[in-house]
Design an enzyme around this catalytic site. Structure first.
Site, PDB file in Angstrom:
ATOM      1  N   HIS A   1       0.063  -0.213  -9.906  1.00 26.17           N
ATOM      2  CA  HIS A   1      -0.751  -1.072  -9.030  1.00 26.17           C
ATOM      3  C   HIS A   1      -1.146  -2.366  -9.757  1.00 26.17           C
ATOM      4  CE1 HIS A   1      -3.506  -0.869  -5.251  1.00 26.17           C
ATOM      5  NE2 HIS A   1      -3.264  -2.127  -5.572  1.00 26.17           N
TER       6      HIS A   1
ATOM      7  N   ARG B   1       0.836  -1.190   0.000  1.00 27.21           N
ATOM      8  CA  ARG B   1       0.000   0.000   0.000  1.00 27.21           C
ATOM      9  C   ARG B   1       0.874   1.244   0.000  1.00 27.21           C
ATOM     10  NH1 ARG B   1      -3.261  -2.301  -1.934  1.00 27.21           N
ATOM     11  NH2 ARG B   1      -5.437  -2.642  -1.396  1.00 27.21           N
TER      12      ARG B   1
ATOM     13  N   GLU C   1      -3.234   7.539  -5.965  1.00 26.21           N
ATOM     14  CA  GLU C   1      -3.190   6.804  -7.234  1.00 26.21           C
ATOM     15  C   GLU C   1      -4.254   7.330  -8.189  1.00 26.21           C
ATOM     16  OE1 GLU C   1      -3.387   2.617  -6.342  1.00 26.21           O
ATOM     17  OE2 GLU C   1      -1.459   2.637  -5.324  1.00 26.21           O
TER      18      GLU C   1
HETATM   19  P1  NAD Z   1      -2.200 -10.362   5.508  1.00 25.57           P
HETATM   20  O1  NAD Z   1      -3.249  -9.793   6.384  1.00 25.57           O
HETATM   21  O2  NAD Z   1      -2.204 -11.807   5.200  1.00 25.57           O
HETATM   22  O3  NAD Z   1      -0.772  -9.997   6.143  1.00 25.57           O
HETATM   23  C1  NAD Z   1      -0.460  -8.768   6.693  1.00 25.57           C
HETATM   24  C2  NAD Z   1       0.604  -8.990   7.745  1.00 25.57           C
HETATM   25  O4  NAD Z   1       1.037  -7.716   8.211  1.00 25.57           O
HETATM   26  C3  NAD Z   1       0.081  -9.753   8.963  1.00 25.57           C
HETATM   27  O5  NAD Z   1       0.883 -10.867   9.232  1.00 25.57           O
HETATM   28  C4  NAD Z   1       0.163  -8.733  10.070  1.00 25.57           C
HETATM   29  O6  NAD Z   1       0.462  -9.324  11.318  1.00 25.57           O
HETATM   30  C5  NAD Z   1       1.286  -7.850   9.600  1.00 25.57           C
HETATM   31  N1  NAD Z   1       1.321  -6.559  10.240  1.00 25.57           N
HETATM   32  C6  NAD Z   1       0.278  -5.781  10.628  1.00 25.57           C
HETATM   33  N2  NAD Z   1       0.736  -4.670  11.224  1.00 25.57           N
HETATM   34  C7  NAD Z   1       2.081  -4.730  11.196  1.00 25.57           C
HETATM   35  C8  NAD Z   1       3.116  -3.874  11.642  1.00 25.57           C
HETATM   36  N3  NAD Z   1       2.852  -2.720  12.265  1.00 25.57           N
HETATM   37  N4  NAD Z   1       4.389  -4.239  11.432  1.00 25.57           N
HETATM   38  C9  NAD Z   1       4.684  -5.403  10.818  1.00 25.57           C
HETATM   39  N5  NAD Z   1       3.751  -6.269  10.400  1.00 25.57           N
HETATM   40  C10 NAD Z   1       2.472  -5.935  10.574  1.00 25.57           C
HETATM   41  O7  NAD Z   1      -2.244  -9.491   4.173  1.00 25.57           O
HETATM   42  P2  NAD Z   1      -1.711  -9.912   2.732  1.00 25.57           P
HETATM   43  O8  NAD Z   1      -2.773 -10.581   1.982  1.00 25.57           O
HETATM   44  O9  NAD Z   1      -0.390 -10.557   2.866  1.00 25.57           O
HETATM   45  O10 NAD Z   1      -1.552  -8.437   2.089  1.00 25.57           O
HETATM   46  C11 NAD Z   1      -0.475  -7.606   2.444  1.00 25.57           C
HETATM   47  C12 NAD Z   1      -0.628  -6.231   1.806  1.00 25.57           C
HETATM   48  O11 NAD Z   1      -0.586  -6.350   0.385  1.00 25.57           O
HETATM   49  C13 NAD Z   1      -1.926  -5.502   2.103  1.00 25.57           C
HETATM   50  O12 NAD Z   1      -1.656  -4.138   2.287  1.00 25.57           O
HETATM   51  C14 NAD Z   1      -2.737  -5.680   0.839  1.00 25.57           C
HETATM   52  O13 NAD Z   1      -3.705  -4.674   0.678  1.00 25.57           O
HETATM   53  C15 NAD Z   1      -1.655  -5.579  -0.186  1.00 25.57           C
HETATM   54  N6  NAD Z   1      -1.961  -6.141  -1.505  1.00 25.57           N
HETATM   55  C16 NAD Z   1      -1.527  -5.429  -2.593  1.00 25.57           C
HETATM   56  C17 NAD Z   1      -1.742  -5.941  -3.843  1.00 25.57           C
HETATM   57  C18 NAD Z   1      -1.315  -5.160  -5.036  1.00 25.57           C
HETATM   58  O14 NAD Z   1      -1.993  -5.213  -6.048  1.00 25.57           O
HETATM   59  N7  NAD Z   1      -0.232  -4.451  -4.992  1.00 25.57           N
HETATM   60  C19 NAD Z   1      -2.376  -7.177  -4.011  1.00 25.57           C
HETATM   61  C20 NAD Z   1      -2.790  -7.885  -2.883  1.00 25.57           C
HETATM   62  C21 NAD Z   1      -2.558  -7.352  -1.622  1.00 25.57           C
HETATM   63  C1  MLT Z   2      -5.621  -5.739  -3.215  1.00 27.45           C
HETATM   64  O1  MLT Z   2      -5.632  -5.172  -2.121  1.00 27.45           O
HETATM   65  O2  MLT Z   2      -6.212  -6.812  -3.418  1.00 27.45           O
HETATM   66  C2  MLT Z   2      -4.830  -5.134  -4.300  1.00 27.45           C
HETATM   67  O3  MLT Z   2      -4.537  -3.829  -4.062  1.00 27.45           O
HETATM   68  C3  MLT Z   2      -5.296  -5.424  -5.668  1.00 27.45           C
HETATM   69  C4  MLT Z   2      -6.434  -4.609  -6.169  1.00 27.45           C
HETATM   70  O4  MLT Z   2      -6.249  -3.462  -6.501  1.00 27.45           O
HETATM   71  O5  MLT Z   2      -7.541  -5.123  -6.245  1.00 27.45           O
END
Ligand code: NAD
Ligand code: MLT
Length: 528
Positions: free
Chosen positions: A279, A232, A261
Site C-alpha cells: 500500500h 482498493r 491489509e
Molecule cells: P476519484 O473519486 O477522483 O475517481 C474515482 C472514479 O471512479 C470516478 O471518476 C468515478 O466516476 C469512478 N467510478 C465510480 N464507480 C465506478 C464504477 N462502478 N465503474 C467505473 N468507474 C467508477 O478518486 P481518485 O482520487 O482517482 O482515487 C481512485 C482510487 O484510488 C480510490 O479507491 C482511492 O481510495 C484510491 N487511492 C489509493 C491510493 C494508494 O495508496 N494505493 C492512493 C490514493 C488513492
Molecule cells: C488513500 O486512499 O489516500 C490511499 O489509500 C493512501 C493512504 O493509505 O493514505
C-alpha cells in the site's frame, strides 16, 4: 482548548500548522490500537487518520466531543461515514492531494510488471543472471483499460498516452466528452475487458465496485492480460484472480492494495507472476506533505471558522463562495430558528432563495443551516449541519427548495415557509442589509424591517388604539425592558403586528397577561 488526536502518523508540515494555531493541542500517541483509541477519544474534538485506523460506529459512539474526522488521504472506506453523519460529525478527506503519487505508482507497477523487474532483482540477489527467463513486453502500442476516470485514472491515462499506448476507459459516472477531452476511448465495461492488454482499476470501493474483477469479468478479459490495482483491495476477488493466474489466462498482476491489509493468508502471495507493494501508492514525500498540510488546514478552518472543505458528508464550499454566503448562513439559521419556535409539529418546509447574491452560489449549505435552525429548538439531541438533513427525514418533514430572481429589491432574500399541524402555517422572509445586518422583512402578510436577533416578542393584535400602550405597560409591570419595536399593519388595516425586542426574557405570566387583552390575538416569545 481544541484537542486533536492524530492516529496514524502525519507529516511534520501539517503538525506544524496545527501546533502553531492558537488554542489547539495536537497529540500524536504512537501506534494505538482500537481499544486504546476508544479509551482516549472522548477527550478529543477531532481526529486525523490515514488508512490504518478504522473509525467504526463503536468508536464514534464513544466520542461525545468529536466534531470532525479528517482522513489524510483519499479513500474513506476505513470510516463509518453513516455513523459519523448520524452523530453530526463531519468527515473530510484530501481528494487529489496524493493523486500524482498514486498515478505514478500505478505506472511504476505497470512497467515493473511488464519487464519482471522485481523477479529479476530477486534472481540477481541469488547470484543468477537469467536473461532469457525475464523477457518482457513493451507498453508501446499496447492497449490499457482504465476502470474509473477520476483524478488518478486521468493522470494514468495522460501518461499512458505519452507512452503511445491506446487507452480505453470505462466509467459510468462521467460523460463521454470527458474521455474525448483527454484523448481516450470511452467504452463499455465488456469492451474494455475484451480489448485491453493491461487493465488498471481506479474506482473507490463501493457496493457497486466490490469485486468488479471477479470470475465472470476476468473470464471476459483478453488471454495474456496483465492487471494492476493501486486503488482498493476489495475491487478484485483475490481467489478468482489466483485461478486465472494459475491457468495462464492472466499473464501477471501488480498489486499495491489487498482485501485484508496486511494480506496475511492472501491466495496471491506465493504466485510468481504477481508483484506487490505494501500500500505504497501515496507514499511519496510530496504526497505525504500534501495530505498533511491539506487535512490540517481544512480541520482548522472547520473547527475555528466553520468553513467546510472536502467534506464527505456535507457540501463543500470554496473560500470565495463562503465569503459570499457568510451573512446568509446567519440569516438562514435565524430564520429556521424563528420558524421552529413559531410553528408546532412542522410537516412541510419550503425554502425560496431570491436575489443576485444567491445566484450561482452553492445553496445546499444554506438549506442545511435553515434545517438546523428549525430543528434546534425542538430536539433534545444535538442538531448540527451534518445530521440536520438526516433528522429532517427521520421526522418525516417534507422539504422543497426553489430559487427565483425576483427579490423585491434586496440583493439576497430567503423565505422559509412552514406548515405544521392543523392551521399552523407561517411564512417568513429575511434579507441582508448594509453592514451585514440580517433583518426580518416579512412575516406572513406583514412587511417589516426588524433585526433578526436577541429575544423578541411577536404580538399580533386587532389594530385598536391603546393596544401598544397596554403592551408597554404590561411588560413594564413585569420589569421587562423594551430595546426596540417594529410595527406593521395588515393590508386591510384591521390587524397589526409588533416585533418587540426585549433586553430580558418575559416570564410566562407576562405573556399570559398580554394574551388576556381582548385586542391581542397572538403572543409568542422567540429567542434567536
Ligand atoms: P476519484 O473519486 O477522483 O475517481 C474515482 C472514479 O471512479 C470516478 O471518476 C468515478 O466516476 C469512478 N467510478 C465510480 N464507480 C465506478 C464504477 N462502478 N465503474 C467505473 N468507474 C467508477 O478518486 P481518485 O482520487 O482517482 O482515487 C481512485 C482510487 O484510488 C480510490 O479507491 C482511492 O481510495 C484510491 N487511492 C489509493 C491510493 C494508494 O495508496 N494505493 C492512493 C490514493 C488513492
Ligand atoms: C488513500 O486512499 O489516500 C490511499 O489509500 C493512501 C493512504 O493509505 O493514505
Amino acid at each position: 482548548m481544541v484537542k486533536i488526536l492524530i492516529c496514524d502518523g502525519l507529516d511534520k508540515s501539517g503538525l506544524k500548522i496545527l501546533r502553531s494555531a492558537e488554542g489547539v493541542e495536537a497529540d500524536t500517541p504512537d501506534g494505538l490500537g482500537a481499544a486504546e483509541i476508544k479509551a482516549i477519544l472522548p477527550q478529543y474534538d477531532a481526529m486525523i487518520v490515514r488508512s490504518r485506523t478504522r473509525v467504526t460506529a463503536d468508536l464514534i459512539e464513544s466520542a461525545q466531543r468529536l466534531k470532525a474526522v479528517g482522513r489524510a488521504g483519499t479513500g474513506v472506506d476505513n470510516i463509518d461515514v453513516e455513523a459519523a453523519s448520524a452523530r453530526g460529525i463531519l468527515v473530510m478527506n484530501t481528494p487529489g492531494a496524493n493523486a500524482m503519487a498514486a498515478a505514478e505508482h500505478t505506472l511504476a507497477l505497470m512497467l515493473a510488471l511488464a519487464r519482471h523487474i522485481p523477479q529479476a532483482t530477486g534472481s540477481m540477489r541469488h547470484g543468477l543472471w537469467e536473461k532469457k527467463k525475464f523477457v518482457g513486453t513493451e507498453l508501446y502500442h499496447q492497449t490499457l483499460g482504465i476502470v474509473g476516470l477520476g483524478k488518478i485514472g486521468s493522470i494514468v491515462a495522460d501518461r499512458a498516452l505519452a507512452m503511445k499506448m491506446r487507452v480505453l476507459v470505462y466509467d459510468p459516472h462521467i460523460v463521454p466528452e470527458m474521455a474525448a477531452v483527454l484523448g481516450v476511448e470511452y467504452v463499455s465495461f465488456d469492451d474494455l475487458l475484451a480489448g485491453s492488454d493491461f487493465i488498471t482499476v481506479h474506482t473507490p470501493l463501493t457496493g457497486e465496485t466490490h469485486w468488479i474483477l471477479n470470475r465472470q469479468t476476468l473470464a471476459k478479459t483478453k488471454p495474456g492480460v496483465r492487471i494492476v490495482n493501486c486503488a482498493r483491495g476489495g475491487l478484485i476477488d483475490e481467489a478468482a484472480l489466483r485461478e486465472f493466474l494459475s491457468n495462464g489466462h492472466v499473464a501477471g498482476a501488480a498489486l499495491d492494495v489487498f482485501e485484508i491489509e496486511p494480506p496475511t493468508g492472501s491466495p496471491l502471495l506465493d504466485m510468481p507472476n504477481v508483484i506487490f507493494t505494501p500500500h505504497l501508492g501515496a507514499s511519496s514525500l510530496q504526497a505525504q506533505e500534501n495530505v498533511s498540510v491539506a487535512i490540517s488546514s481544512q480541520l482548522l478552518d472547520y473547527l475555528q471558522r466553520g468553513l467546510i472543505r472536502n467534506a464527505i458528508n456535507f457540501p463543500s464550499v470554496s473560500m470565495k463562495d463562503y465569503e459570499r454566503l457568510r451573512p446568509y448562513l446567519l440569516l438562514a439559521e435565524r430564520l429556521g430558528n424563528l420558524q421552529g419556535q413559531l410553528c408546532r409539529a412542522v410537516q412541510k418546509l419550503d425554502i425560496t432563495y431570491a436575489g443576485p447574491d444567491l445566484q450561482e452560489v452553492p445553496l445546499q449549505p444554506l438549506t442545511q443551516t435553515v434545517i438546523k435552525g428549525l430543528l434546534d429548538p425542538v430536539m433534545a439531541e444535538k442538531v448540527n449541519l451534518i445530521n440536520a438533513p438526516l433528522l429532517l427525514k427521520e421526522r418525516h418533514i417534507e422539504l422543497t427548495v426553489s430559487t427565483t430572481s425576483q427579490s423585491r429589491g434586496y440583493t439576497g432574500e430567503i423565505t422559509v415557509k412552514v406548515k405544521g399541524c392543523g392551521k399552523d402555517e407561517y411564512s417568513a422572509s429575511a434579507a441582508v442589509f448594509p453592514g451585514q445586518e440580517v433583518r426580518l422583512v416579512r412575516l406572513n402578510d406583514y412587511m417589516l424591517e426588524a433585526e433578526l436577533e436577541g429575544i423578541n416578542l411577536i404580538v399580533q393584535n386587532l389594530d385598536k388604539p391603546g393596544t401598544i400602550g397596554h403592551i408597554g405597560t404590561t411588560l413594564g409591570n413585569f420589569n421587562v425592558n423594551i430595546a426596540n419595536m417594529h410595527l406593521a399593519r395588515s393590508r386591510e388595516r384591521d390587524r397589526a403586528i409588533a416585533i418587540i425586542r426585549v433586553d430580558n426574557e418575559a416570564p410566562p405570566e407576562a405573556l399570559e397577561s398580554l394574551r388576556s387583552h381582548p385586542s391581542i390575538i397572538f403572543v409568542q416569545q422567540v429567542k434567536l
